[in-house]
Design a protein around this motif. Structure first.
Motif, PDB file in Angstrom:
ATOM      1  N   LEU A  80      60.945  21.033  40.568  1.00  0.00           N
ATOM      2  CA  LEU A  80      61.352  21.631  39.290  1.00  0.00           C
ATOM      3  C   LEU A  80      60.226  21.540  38.270  1.00  0.00           C
ATOM      4  O   LEU A  80      59.958  22.500  37.532  1.00  0.00           O
ATOM      5  N   PHE A  81      59.567  20.393  38.212  1.00  0.00           N
ATOM      6  CA  PHE A  81      58.460  20.222  37.279  1.00  0.00           C
ATOM      7  C   PHE A  81      57.355  21.246  37.547  1.00  0.00           C
ATOM      8  O   PHE A  81      56.839  21.879  36.622  1.00  0.00           O
ATOM      9  N   LEU A 167      61.312  16.946  31.984  1.00  0.00           N
ATOM     10  CA  LEU A 167      60.942  16.651  33.367  1.00  0.00           C
ATOM     11  C   LEU A 167      59.771  15.680  33.430  1.00  0.00           C
ATOM     12  O   LEU A 167      59.671  14.875  34.374  1.00  0.00           O
ATOM     13  N   THR A 168      58.889  15.721  32.439  1.00  0.00           N
ATOM     14  CA  THR A 168      57.789  14.755  32.387  1.00  0.00           C
ATOM     15  C   THR A 168      58.336  13.347  32.233  1.00  0.00           C
ATOM     16  O   THR A 168      57.827  12.387  32.830  1.00  0.00           O
ATOM     17  N   ARG A 169      59.375  13.208  31.415  1.00  0.00           N
ATOM     18  CA  ARG A 169      60.036  11.907  31.288  1.00  0.00           C
ATOM     19  C   ARG A 169      60.559  11.432  32.639  1.00  0.00           C
ATOM     20  O   ARG A 169      60.407  10.268  33.007  1.00  0.00           O
ATOM     21  N   GLU A 179      50.833   9.999  39.856  1.00  0.00           N
ATOM     22  CA  GLU A 179      51.215  10.550  41.152  1.00  0.00           C
ATOM     23  C   GLU A 179      52.171  11.731  41.012  1.00  0.00           C
ATOM     24  O   GLU A 179      51.989  12.777  41.634  1.00  0.00           O
ATOM     25  N   GLY A 180      53.210  11.558  40.202  1.00  0.00           N
ATOM     26  CA  GLY A 180      54.185  12.629  40.023  1.00  0.00           C
ATOM     27  C   GLY A 180      53.576  13.860  39.396  1.00  0.00           C
ATOM     28  O   GLY A 180      53.864  14.993  39.808  1.00  0.00           O
ATOM     29  N   LEU A 181      52.719  13.648  38.392  1.00  0.00           N
ATOM     30  CA  LEU A 181      52.054  14.771  37.744  1.00  0.00           C
ATOM     31  C   LEU A 181      51.182  15.534  38.729  1.00  0.00           C
ATOM     32  O   LEU A 181      51.170  16.771  38.745  1.00  0.00           O
ATOM     33  N   ALA A 182      50.430  14.807  39.565  1.00  0.00           N
ATOM     34  CA  ALA A 182      49.540  15.455  40.524  1.00  0.00           C
ATOM     35  C   ALA A 182      50.320  16.285  41.538  1.00  0.00           C
ATOM     36  O   ALA A 182      49.952  17.427  41.840  1.00  0.00           O
TER      37      ALA A 182
END
Length: 299
Positions: A80-81, A167-169, A179-182
């Protein structure tokens, strides 16, 4: 951490944080101006593809995220992000094609501003909402023959930006470091790749454009996110959010210096009203003890 420091050290620490934020915001807005200069060759979809692919490559190389051991919910959040991030970038780049950079970013900034007001639920926020509305109306009337499609793209980007913040939260809670951002950036790059190929074709793989794509990805994602992480160690979240309110003004400056886009006094006043409303809403959220939703957004 800053409570144990001497007053002079605290002041120096906060000034350092302010400088980091200004570097990060300037990097984002001037990279957007650089991206616009590539429109004649690649079009907005080709440019946003290079930006997201460049950002994903850099973030994956830096974070080196593990793929195993993820729950279905984690992968849903990542997916989703990535899709929301891709949609946000596509919409804002299509908007910038039709509107001055400062105007497009001001409309887009309504997303995080609205989110801050909704989450705060303070009566004073009605004043900030009215002030932002006045700024938007003034900006629209001051553009003269405003491109309605460009405004719609900017408002769609605003809605995506609000979702991106939430979603960033979630990513910050579920993953360590970046890791999640990448992984989300990789999903976004894959999602937008067919659009970029369809719009720009073989031009995307020319070495000079690939290099520019990496540069734009570095300036638009890797640099500001790193600056934000460092700044949040030196500043309260409320102060961080207030500083981020300067984004529309910096976008107008970047559009003027890089693209030669001049704005009238009415348009500058309109941008100023939105900046003031955002700063007031964020400051109120900080005073009430609630964390600013802008404080963790990695635009």
């Amino acid at each position: 951490m800053t409570a144990t420091l001497a007053p002079a050290e605290q002041l120096g620490n906060r000034l350092h944080g302010v400088a980091l934020i200004l570097v990060g915001m300037s990097s984002v807005q001037f990279s957007a101006a650089l991206a616009v200069s590539l429109y004649p060759v690649l079009g907005p979809l080709g440019v946003v593809t290079l930006r997201l692919v460049g950002a994903a490559v850099l973030l994956l190389a830096f974070a080196r995220p593990r793929l195993g051991g993820r729950s279905r919910r984690d992968w849903l959040t990542i997916g989703l992000f990535g899709v929301v991030m891709a949609a946000m970038n596509v919409c804002v780049y299509l908007s910038i094609q039709r509107l001055p950079l400062g105007a497009a970013i001001t409309f887009e900034f309504l997303g995080p501003l609205t989110l801050a007001i909704v989450l705060s639920r303070r009566r004073l926020d009605l004043v900030w909402a009215a002030l932002a509305g006045a700024g938007v109306l003034l900006l629209g009337s001051g553009l003269g023959g405003v491109d309605a499609v460009g405004v719609l793209f900017a408002l769609a980007a605003a809605a995506c930006w609000a979702g991106y913040i939430l979603l960033t939260r979630r990513l910050g809670q579920a993953f360590s470091g970046m890791e999640g951002l990448a992984l989300g950036a990789a999903v976004g790059a894959i999602a937008v790749l067919p659009l970029g190929i369809g719009a720009a074709g073989a031009e995307l793989v020319r070495p000079e454009y690939l290099a520019l794509g990496l540069l734009v990805g570095l300036l638009a994602s890797a640099v500001p996110y790193s600056m934000d992480l460092l700044a949040l160690k030196r500043l309260p979240a409320g102060a961080f959010g207030i500083m981020m309110s300067l984004n529309p003004a910096l976008a107008a400056l970047a559009g003027f210096l890089v693209l030669g886009q001049e704005l009238s006094w009415a348009q500058l006043l309109a941008i100023g009203l939105v900046v003031l409303a955002s700063a007031g809403a964020t400051a109120g959220a900080g005073v009430s003890g609630k964390r600013s939703p802008r404080a963790r957004s990695a635009r």
